[in-house]
Design a protein around this motif. Structure first.
Motif, PDB file in Angstrom:
ATOM      1  N   HIS A 112       4.536   0.341   6.125  1.00  0.00           N
ATOM      2  CA  HIS A 112       4.760   0.386   4.673  1.00  0.00           C
ATOM      3  C   HIS A 112       3.838  -0.590   3.957  1.00  0.00           C
ATOM      4  O   HIS A 112       3.145  -0.226   2.988  1.00  0.00           O
ATOM      5  CB  HIS A 112       6.217   0.080   4.355  1.00  0.00           C
ATOM      6  N   LYS A 149       1.708   3.866  -6.992  1.00  0.00           N
ATOM      7  CA  LYS A 149       3.106   4.140  -7.311  1.00  0.00           C
ATOM      8  C   LYS A 149       3.240   5.209  -8.391  1.00  0.00           C
ATOM      9  O   LYS A 149       4.251   5.912  -8.439  1.00  0.00           O
ATOM     10  CB  LYS A 149       3.790   2.856  -7.760  1.00  0.00           C
ATOM     11  N   ASP A 220       4.487   6.406  -1.474  1.00  0.00           N
ATOM     12  CA  ASP A 220       5.712   6.904  -0.841  1.00  0.00           C
ATOM     13  C   ASP A 220       5.457   8.170  -0.039  1.00  0.00           C
ATOM     14  O   ASP A 220       6.036   8.357   1.044  1.00  0.00           O
ATOM     15  CB  ASP A 220       6.781   7.162  -1.905  1.00  0.00           C
ATOM     16  N   ARG A 224       6.156   8.410   4.067  1.00  0.00           N
ATOM     17  CA  ARG A 224       7.036   9.391   4.696  1.00  0.00           C
ATOM     18  C   ARG A 224       6.292  10.204   5.761  1.00  0.00           C
ATOM     19  O   ARG A 224       6.837  10.486   6.833  1.00  0.00           O
ATOM     20  CB  ARG A 224       7.638  10.317   3.633  1.00  0.00           C
TER      21      ARG A 224
END
Length: 308
Positions: A112, A149, A220, A224
């Protein structure tokens, strides 16, 4: 027509491992050549390298096992595969996949932060480093995302091409003394790779709206995808470890049975098959009587009783 002396698990495991090796080789090479830069950006390059190495070792090992089965030979764990014994080849496959498991767990714990850091660096040096520009554009096109983001991450960074983007001059005007005119944000535009289609309105987004661009961030999405990939690799590595360990166990069992021959323990073993015996012979002395008895395990053996 030959009789297969190997355990059925050996045959099925060798076929399955051969298919897994082909998949590992094809998949790892495809990822390396197509999105090699993404591997470095997400920190998954080592995991992909060990997947490739595992496939390279499994392929010749399982081809040897399948060839031995096809020719009707009992597989010996000491047989040579290229330059080393079969048991050593399987041992190294297990070790490499154990290292792969460790790398997967480490990557899942740290990916991450690595992803966020590398994507931000790509956006920051988008204009000055062509490599970063290529990677970020491919990432945004493929994932249908924009920025880290959100699309607003581009607003505060100097990512423009000064020759191409005319709005750059409007936000970097200088006064009569040559000083740069301050602005709250550099610009309200995004790269063309943020567009939903081939062309869109990517400039003056505050006035014209964001209906033609992707607004979700890439961080994100990429996280994933990496987590799904690492879980798949983890399952793959663990499956190989278990199957290879069981395969080596059954190969050793088959080898021991092949070399042991007739097992002689506490039970009496029939020897009638070693030489012909005439059951109707006349004893030279009446003091001996020929008879047959059946042992506990169903074996038939011969004894002579003395009448005296």
């Amino acid at each position: 027509m030959y009789k297969n002396t190997n355990h059925p698990f050996v045959t099925w495991a060798a076929c399955l491992l051969w298919l897994i090796s082909m998949f590992a080789l094809t998949w790892s090479l495809l990822i390396f050549f197509c999105i090699g830069d993404m591997l470095l950006m997400t920190g998954t390059d080592l995991v992909n390298a060990f997947t490739l190495l595992s496939g390279l070792l499994m392929f010749p090992t399982n081809v040897f096992i399948l060839y031995s089965i096809a020719t009707g030979r009992t597989i010996d764990h000491k047989a040579k595969v290229l330059c080393c014994p079969l048991w050593l080849s399987i041992f190294w496959i297990i070790i490499i996949n154990i290292i792969g498991v460790i790398l997967c767990i480490r990557t899942m714990n740290s990916c991450h932060d690595i992803i966020l850091k590398n994507i931000y660096s790509g956006i920051k040096y988008y204009r000055t480093v062509p490599k970063y520009k290529h990677v970020v554009d491919n990432l945004q096109w493929s994932l249908k995302c924009c920025g880290l983001k959100s699309y607003k991450d581009w607003f505060d960074l100097e990512w423009h091409d000064k020759i191409r983007d005319y709005e750059w001059d409007s936000v970097n005007k200088r006064d009569v003394h040559g000083r740069k005119v301050s602005s709250k944000s550099e610009t309200d535009s995004v790269p063309f790779s943020c567009c939903k289609s081939g062309s869109c309105i990517s400039n003056y987004l505050k006035e014209l709206g964001t209906y033609s661009i992707n607004t979700a961030g890439c961080g994100d999405f990429m996280y994933r995808i990496v987590m799904i990939s690492m879980n798949a690799h983890l399952i793959l590595f663990l499956s190989i470890i278990i199957i290879e360990a069981l395969l080596l166990k059954f190969i050793c069992i088959n080898t021991n049975k092949a070399y042991s021959g007739v097992c002689c323990g506490n039970k009496r073993v029939s020897v009638r098959h070693l030489m012909p015996v005439n059951d109707d012979f006349d004893a030279s002395s009446g003091s001996y009587m020929y008879c047959q008895e059946e042992g506990d395990g169903g074996e038939t053996y011969t004894k002579f009783d003395n009448d005296n």
